[in-house]
Design an enzyme around this catalytic site. Structure first.
Site, PDB file in Angstrom:
ATOM      1  N   GLU A  22      88.230  20.856  61.498  1.00 25.83           N
ATOM      2  CA  GLU A  22      87.399  21.972  61.012  1.00 25.83           C
ATOM      3  C   GLU A  22      85.932  21.572  60.816  1.00 25.83           C
ATOM      4  OE1 GLU A  22      86.032  25.364  60.309  1.00 25.83           O
ATOM      5  OE2 GLU A  22      88.069  25.110  61.088  1.00 25.83           O
ATOM      6  N   PRO A 226      30.760  73.005  46.859  1.00 24.70           N
ATOM      7  CA  PRO A 226      31.279  73.089  45.491  1.00 24.70           C
ATOM      8  C   PRO A 226      32.765  73.455  45.405  1.00 24.70           C
ATOM      9  CG  PRO A 226      30.005  75.033  46.037  1.00 24.70           C
ATOM     10  CD  PRO A 226      29.874  74.117  47.215  1.00 24.70           C
ATOM     11  N   ASP A 249      37.034  62.819  47.876  1.00 29.57           N
ATOM     12  CA  ASP A 249      36.885  62.667  46.433  1.00 29.57           C
ATOM     13  C   ASP A 249      37.816  63.607  45.679  1.00 29.57           C
ATOM     14  OD1 ASP A 249      35.080  60.693  46.411  1.00 29.57           O
ATOM     15  OD2 ASP A 249      33.318  61.965  46.147  1.00 29.57           O
ATOM     16  N   LYS A 271      37.851  59.335  41.862  1.00 28.59           N
ATOM     17  CA  LYS A 271      37.357  58.503  40.757  1.00 28.59           C
ATOM     18  C   LYS A 271      37.110  59.408  39.571  1.00 28.59           C
ATOM     19  CE  LYS A 271      33.914  56.720  42.811  1.00 28.59           C
ATOM     20  NZ  LYS A 271      32.509  56.511  42.730  1.00 28.59           N
ATOM     21  N   GLY A 303      30.169  68.762  46.842  1.00 27.91           N
ATOM     22  CA  GLY A 303      28.777  69.204  46.796  1.00 27.91           C
ATOM     23  C   GLY A 303      27.966  68.640  47.939  1.00 27.91           C
ATOM     24  N   ASP A 304      26.833  68.076  47.599  1.00 23.43           N
ATOM     25  CA  ASP A 304      25.990  67.409  48.587  1.00 23.43           C
ATOM     26  C   ASP A 304      26.120  65.907  48.377  1.00 23.43           C
ATOM     27  OD1 ASP A 304      23.527  67.834  50.539  1.00 23.43           O
ATOM     28  OD2 ASP A 304      23.150  66.116  49.240  1.00 23.43           O
ATOM     29  N   THR A 332      25.069  71.708  46.991  1.00 20.10           N
ATOM     30  CA  THR A 332      25.291  70.990  45.742  1.00 20.10           C
ATOM     31  C   THR A 332      25.753  71.957  44.640  1.00 20.10           C
ATOM     32  OG1 THR A 332      24.341  69.407  44.208  1.00 20.10           O
ATOM     33  CG2 THR A 332      22.883  71.178  44.938  1.00 20.10           C
ATOM     34  N   ALA A 333      26.427  71.413  43.639  1.00 19.12           N
ATOM     35  CA  ALA A 333      26.976  72.247  42.563  1.00 19.12           C
ATOM     36  C   ALA A 333      25.890  73.103  41.909  1.00 19.12           C
ATOM     37  CB  ALA A 333      27.655  71.360  41.524  1.00 19.12           C
ATOM     38  N   MET A 384      27.850  66.201  35.442  1.00 21.23           N
ATOM     39  CA  MET A 384      28.717  65.301  34.670  1.00 21.23           C
ATOM     40  C   MET A 384      28.323  65.310  33.199  1.00 21.23           C
ATOM     41  SD  MET A 384      28.920  62.141  37.349  1.00 21.23           S
ATOM     42  CE  MET A 384      27.250  62.259  37.932  1.00 21.23           C
TER      43      MET A 384
HETATM   44  N1  SAH Z   1      27.631  65.510  44.887  1.00 20.91           N
HETATM   45  C1  SAH Z   1      28.078  66.499  43.961  1.00 20.91           C
HETATM   46  C2  SAH Z   1      28.026  66.041  42.542  1.00 20.91           C
HETATM   47  C3  SAH Z   1      28.967  64.933  42.239  1.00 20.91           C
HETATM   48  S1  SAH Z   1      28.987  64.505  40.559  1.00 20.91           S
HETATM   49  C4  SAH Z   1      27.255  67.764  44.150  1.00 20.91           C
HETATM   50  O1  SAH Z   1      26.271  67.741  44.879  1.00 20.91           O
HETATM   51  O2  SAH Z   1      27.615  68.789  43.587  1.00 20.91           O
HETATM   52  C5  SAH Z   1      30.272  65.497  39.937  1.00 20.91           C
HETATM   53  C6  SAH Z   1      29.733  66.566  39.053  1.00 20.91           C
HETATM   54  O3  SAH Z   1      29.267  67.642  39.856  1.00 20.91           O
HETATM   55  C7  SAH Z   1      30.766  67.194  38.163  1.00 20.91           C
HETATM   56  O4  SAH Z   1      30.968  66.428  37.001  1.00 20.91           O
HETATM   57  C8  SAH Z   1      30.117  68.516  37.847  1.00 20.91           C
HETATM   58  O5  SAH Z   1      29.108  68.370  36.878  1.00 20.91           O
HETATM   59  C9  SAH Z   1      29.455  68.848  39.176  1.00 20.91           C
HETATM   60  N2  SAH Z   1      30.276  69.744  40.007  1.00 20.91           N
HETATM   61  C10 SAH Z   1      30.827  69.482  41.186  1.00 20.91           C
HETATM   62  N3  SAH Z   1      31.471  70.554  41.665  1.00 20.91           N
HETATM   63  C11 SAH Z   1      31.308  71.541  40.769  1.00 20.91           C
HETATM   64  C12 SAH Z   1      31.736  72.891  40.691  1.00 20.91           C
HETATM   65  N4  SAH Z   1      32.469  73.449  41.642  1.00 20.91           N
HETATM   66  N5  SAH Z   1      31.370  73.603  39.609  1.00 20.91           N
HETATM   67  C13 SAH Z   1      30.625  73.051  38.641  1.00 20.91           C
HETATM   68  N6  SAH Z   1      30.200  71.783  38.648  1.00 20.91           N
HETATM   69  C14 SAH Z   1      30.534  71.036  39.708  1.00 20.91           C
END
Ligand code: SAH
Length: 470
Positions: A22, A226, A249, A271, A303-304, A332-333, A384
């Site tokens: 084995e 926005p 984002d 973030k 936004g922008d 932008t917002a 913000m």
């Molecule tokens: N680049 C983005 C801003 C980024 S910072 C722009 O140009 O709008 C993220 C902040 O943007 C949020 O805390 C808020 O203050 C604002 N924001 C983004 N979208 C929004 C919305 N639909 N309504 C109101 N505030 C907004």
């Protein structure tokens, strides 16, 4: 390390075993996996040995080993289950020049046989210097579970494909190709369509990798606006339509993500406010990594992208890596928010400039030229600013701002759940506390909703979006 692991070339060479029971059979089970010529010397061989001989797997010599029997053998096993006989044959084999192993006698052996995981041509040898055979067996079982049984097959087919794969540049590109083959495309092909599917899968995979190689990666830094998908630019839509990878984002809405190319890889790089810079570094790496692999990357920012978007760090990363990039601006917002209250950002005889402020930066509350802001007629869009309302309010009042200055907070601008809070500087903090904001919000300092102005509302007023058809 008392024993050095090597893989011995045995194909077409001699291996000699002494023993007919084995113990000899156990060794033969391993040895017969090789392409060596195996000869067994046994005065009284067991039936299984006779069968192996009859099948032509071994050469069986039905007598005890003698001088010269182990000549030209690469290795020799003494496996007689008899100490004296083992000692005798080992001596003979040594003088014939063979490397000798006496089974279960580490001391007098020139080598030891490891535990083996066989996925030929992938072979894993596990040794414990004879100290812990149990451990070796456990590791073997573990590896056997982990290494797919198709691995050997894939490696054999892959080996023949090595030359073709040289069409890919050496290094990372080629490594990516092989990793894709061994861990994704290869196993998938076998599982779904059997062995025959492996070669065509390999051809397709190479074509794909060559194509990706030819394709230059590129990064579009795109403003998603926005939230309302109708507020995307046509350019942004086109980029989304062509994207291989979309890194987006937290504030980008699902309705916008829907517009990305079906096959695109969607990566959430969300973030929260007051985030650390490590996350941004990871995002930069991710963007560059995909672009270097030839992908058209759309970095989609709310936004922008040029407004509080840490855009420059991402551009920097692209530049460093030699990746081409362009910015596609967005709404932008502040633009969406000011539109929702029927106002202008600038107005003759009221304000000839407007400031975009952030309530906090990476280190905490952001400081600004409060004194200048406190003057009558100033307008600022505060991004913000939810968590920092009390701080901003305090700073402005401290620098002499009129407590009755209009302040408007627009939550979820442009989205179906948009809300408008009209208040004054002195009431800003309690207004925000009562409103329990959950969405992104933009605060206008120095602006009131047009119709609220007309109604001379000086108290906090929450206006639904549809209440604004002026
Ligand atoms: N680049 C983005 C801003 C980024 S910072 C722009 O140009 O709008 C993220 C902040 O943007 C949020 O805390 C808020 O203050 C604002 N924001 C983004 N979208 C929004 C919305 N639909 N309504 C109101 N505030 C907004």
């Amino acid at each position: 390390m008392q024993h050095f692991p090597v893989f011995l070339a045995v194909a077409g060479r001699r291996i000699v075993v002494s023993g007919g029971g084995e113990t000899a059979l156990a060794k033969l089970r391993l040895l017969l996996k090789t392409e060596a010529h195996v000869t067994v010397f046994a005065a009284a061989p067991e039936a299984d040995l006779e069968r192996l001989a009859a099948d032509g797997k071994i050469r069986l010599v039905r007598r005890a080993l003698d001088h010269g029997d182990a000549l030209c053998a690469v290795i020799f096993y003494a496996a007689n289950d008899d100490e004296a006989e083992d000692r005798r044959v080992a001596k003979l084999a040594r003088s014939d020049g063979a490397l000798v192993n006496i089974v279960d006698n580490l001391q007098d052996s020139a080598f030891i046989t490891p535990a083996i995981v066989d996925r030929d041509p992938v072979v894993v040898a596990i040794g414990t210097e004879g100290a812990a055979p149990v451990l070796a067996r456990a590791i073997k079982a573990d590896l056997e579970e982990r290494l797919p049984t198709t691995l050997g097959l894939l490696a054999r087919i892959g080996k023949a494909f090595r030359h073709a794969a040289e069409a890919l540049p050496m290094g990372r590109k080629r490594r990516d190709f092989w990793a894709d083959y061994y861990f994704t495309s290869g196993p998938e092909a076998v599982e779904q369509h059997g062995v025959e599917a492996v070669q065509p899968a390999l051809d397709r995979l190479l074509a794909r990798h060559l194509q990706a190689e030819a394709k230059q990666g590129h990064v579009d830094l795109v403003g998603a606006g926005p939230g309302d998908p109708d507020l995307l630019t046509l350019k942004a839509r086109k980029a989304l339509d062509q994207a291989d990878v979309v890194i987006y984002d937290r504030l980008v809405t699902p309705a916008i993500l829907e517009l990305a190319r079906r096959e695109a890889l969607m990566i959430n790089a969300g973030k929260e406010g007051f985030g650390t810079s490590t996350a941004q570094d990871d995002i930069n790496d991710m963007i560059v990594e995909h672009a270097l692999r030839g992908a058209h990357v759309v970095r989609l920012k709310s936004g922008d992208p040029t407004v509080f978007g840490r855009l420059d760090e991402e551009i920097e990363a692209c530049e460093t890596a030699g990746v081409t990039w362009r910015i596609i601006p967005g709404i932008t917002a502040a633009s969406a928010a000011v539109a929702s209250i029927g106002q202008s950002l600038t107005k003759r005889d009221r304000n000839s400039s407007v400031r975009f402020l952030t309530g906090h930066d990476m280190t905490g509350f952001a400081e600004h030229d409060w004194k200048a802001l406190a003057r009558t007629g100033e307008v600022a869009a505060i991004y913000m600013g939810k968590k920092t309302a009390r701080f901003i309010q305090g700073r402005l009042l401290m620098h002499g701002a009129d407590p009755a200055t209009p302040v408007t907070v627009i939550e979820n601008a442009s989205r179906p759940d948009q809300r408008i809070l009209s208040t004054t500087l002195s009431q800003l903090e309690p207004t925000l506390t009562n409103a329990h904001l959950t969405g992104p919000a933009l605060t206008f300092y120095g602006l009131a909703p047009r119709h609220a102005l007309a109604l001379s509302l000086d108290q906090t007023d929450v206006l639904p979006a549809e209440g604004l058809s002026l």
